[in-house]
Design an enzyme around this catalytic site. Structure first.
Site, PDB file in Angstrom:
ATOM      1  N   GLY A  47     -11.666  -4.434  -9.057  1.00  0.00           N
ATOM      2  CA  GLY A  47     -11.450  -3.134  -9.676  1.00  0.00           C
ATOM      3  C   GLY A  47     -10.011  -2.678  -9.580  1.00  0.00           C
ATOM      4  N   ARG A  93     -14.391  -4.345  -5.291  1.00  0.00           N
ATOM      5  CA  ARG A  93     -13.296  -3.365  -5.364  1.00  0.00           C
ATOM      6  C   ARG A  93     -11.934  -4.032  -5.539  1.00  0.00           C
ATOM      7  NH1 ARG A  93     -14.235   0.519  -1.362  1.00  0.00           N
ATOM      8  NH2 ARG A  93     -12.760  -0.290   0.166  1.00  0.00           N
ATOM      9  N   ASP A 109       0.826  -1.214   0.000  1.00  0.00           N
ATOM     10  CA  ASP A 109       0.000   0.000   0.000  1.00  0.00           C
ATOM     11  C   ASP A 109       0.861   1.265   0.000  1.00  0.00           C
ATOM     12  OD1 ASP A 109      -2.254  -1.580   0.069  1.00  0.00           O
ATOM     13  OD2 ASP A 109      -2.695  -1.228   2.189  1.00  0.00           O
ATOM     14  N   ASP A 162      -5.749  -6.291  -4.546  1.00  0.00           N
ATOM     15  CA  ASP A 162      -5.498  -4.859  -4.380  1.00  0.00           C
ATOM     16  C   ASP A 162      -4.001  -4.545  -4.375  1.00  0.00           C
ATOM     17  OD1 ASP A 162      -7.055  -6.416  -2.560  1.00  0.00           O
ATOM     18  OD2 ASP A 162      -6.811  -4.947  -0.970  1.00  0.00           O
ATOM     19  N   HIS A 186       1.379  -9.125   0.584  1.00  0.00           N
ATOM     20  CA  HIS A 186       0.696  -7.841   0.624  1.00  0.00           C
ATOM     21  C   HIS A 186       1.313  -6.927   1.690  1.00  0.00           C
ATOM     22  CE1 HIS A 186      -2.511  -5.099  -0.327  1.00  0.00           C
ATOM     23  NE2 HIS A 186      -2.784  -4.946   0.947  1.00  0.00           N
TER      24      HIS A 186
END
Length: 372
Positions: A205, A202, A77, A132, A121
């Protein structure tokens, strides 16, 4: 109001709603600022880019030190906002932005990986890859590699994007599970596949945006470029197969339709629209059906998710947050995803709408395709 106005309307509303955001280095700011930079490029409106630069400068000093960034967390992130540093360097020529990007790039030299080579992650999520995370890390990694002429790193970045195809794709639907645990030890992981239980809107996405954003960076003669194009086309076909027929949007849990509690979620829907429109505009998705689908879905977003009063545009039905692990409640089930709070004007939802609107507007200009 013409569809072509919506990217600007949401950008103007963003600056009015949040004239000064608290200083932070976060993936949510990263996608919001990326959207504002996109609208700035498309419209030539410098105040959007000025706003982004002002906020980045609040946390990146002249030595390239990033306030609030901690490498030892090994969080993908943290890399997402790094993409802004390239744009700000190109805009200003100031080298401290590249110094900050180099600080982030060093993380990947020691970032923990699965046995198959995928980045975890976060350090606190051993052996786990989330969709993500591909968006958070791969586009930054790829752009840094291209700017440095590092062919091996570029190949590694592309491999990260392709990896979910082998581990997280459902053969029956073509959709992708949110998470994958290579060790099969997490309580949310299927003991046979390592995948989580549901297709979260999401997460898909984010992944779709990662594919088109990395594709855009690749040289036309890059050997695995076609593999990414095929990946994008396969994913978009699967997503059109679960699209709501009335609104042309996508459900919070993609394959569950109007099951009780499910809802048409804004941020993921707009991320998918962005990937559809960008893929069509850059000719990765050449079938005209994809062009039409992008316009229809954008129209659905405006009609069903957006309201405006005066100059203030607002977007509703954004899932505030969702993840896997940490607590037993975050188990990847249908009941879990629909239980997370729905909010309006979350950074991610606002950003995704701006990105989608900007891409659909560019598609209409570049291909002279009118909304259907």
């Amino acid at each position: 109001m013409k569809q072509q106005d919506w990217s600007v309307r949401m950008a103007d509303a963003t600056l009015a709603r949040w004239p000064a955001l608290p200083p932070a280095w976060s993936h949510e700011y990263g996608v919001l600022f990326k959207a504002l930079m996109a609208v700035a490029r498309s419209t030539g409106t410098t105040r959007y880019a000025d706003y982004v630069q002002q906020h980045v400068d609040a946390v990146v000093d002249q030595r390239g030190h990033i306030r609030g960034y901690e490498r030892e967390h090994y969080s993908l992130d943290e890399l997402n906002s790094g993409r802004l540093l390239f744009e700000l360097f190109d805009r200003t020529g100031q080298s401290h932005y590249l110094n900050a990007a180099a600080t982030l790039r060093l993380q990947l030299d020691t970032h923990p990986r699965t046995r198959s080579g995928g980045f975890w992650h976060k350090a606190k999520y051993p052996n786990q890859m989330f969709l993500d995370g591909i968006y958070m890390g791969a586009p930054f990694y790829a752009e840094y590699a291209i700017r440095k002429g590092d062919a091996a790193a570029l190949d590694d970045a592309v491999s990260q994007v392709l990896m979910p195809r082998a581990n997280q794709r459902d053969d029956e639907t073509g959709l992708y599970f949110h998470g994958w645990d290579e060790s099969r030890e997490q309580f949310w992981a299927n003991p046979q596949t390592g995948c989580s239980a549901s297709f979260w809107n999401r997460a898909t996405g984010w992944y779709a945006m990662a594919i088109v954003d990395v594709l855009e960076l690749l040289p036309s003669n890059y050997p695995r470029r076609q593999a990414l194009i095929d990946l994008l086309g396969d994913l978009m076909k699967a997503l059109l197969g679960v699209q709501d027929e009335k609104t042309r949007l996508w459900w919070q849990v993609l394959d569950q339709g109007p099951r009780e509690g499910n809802y048409l979620e804004a941020s993921g829907s707009c991320m998918i629209i962005y990937a559809l429109a960008k893929g069509a505009r850059l000719r990765y998705l050449q079938d005209e059906a994809f062009h039409v689908a992008a316009h229809r879905a954008m129209d659905g977003a405006v009609r069903h998710l957006v309201t405006s009063e005066g100059s203030m545009a607002s977007i509703r039905d954004v899932c505030k947050t969702a993840g896997l692990g940490d607590t037993p409640r975050r188990d990847g089930s249908f009941d879990y995803y629909i239980s997370e709070p729905r909010v309006a004007d979350d950074y991610k939802g606002v950003a995704a709408f701006m990105l989608a609107a900007d891409e659909v507007e560019q598609l209409a200009r570049d291909w002279a395709v009118a909304p259907v």
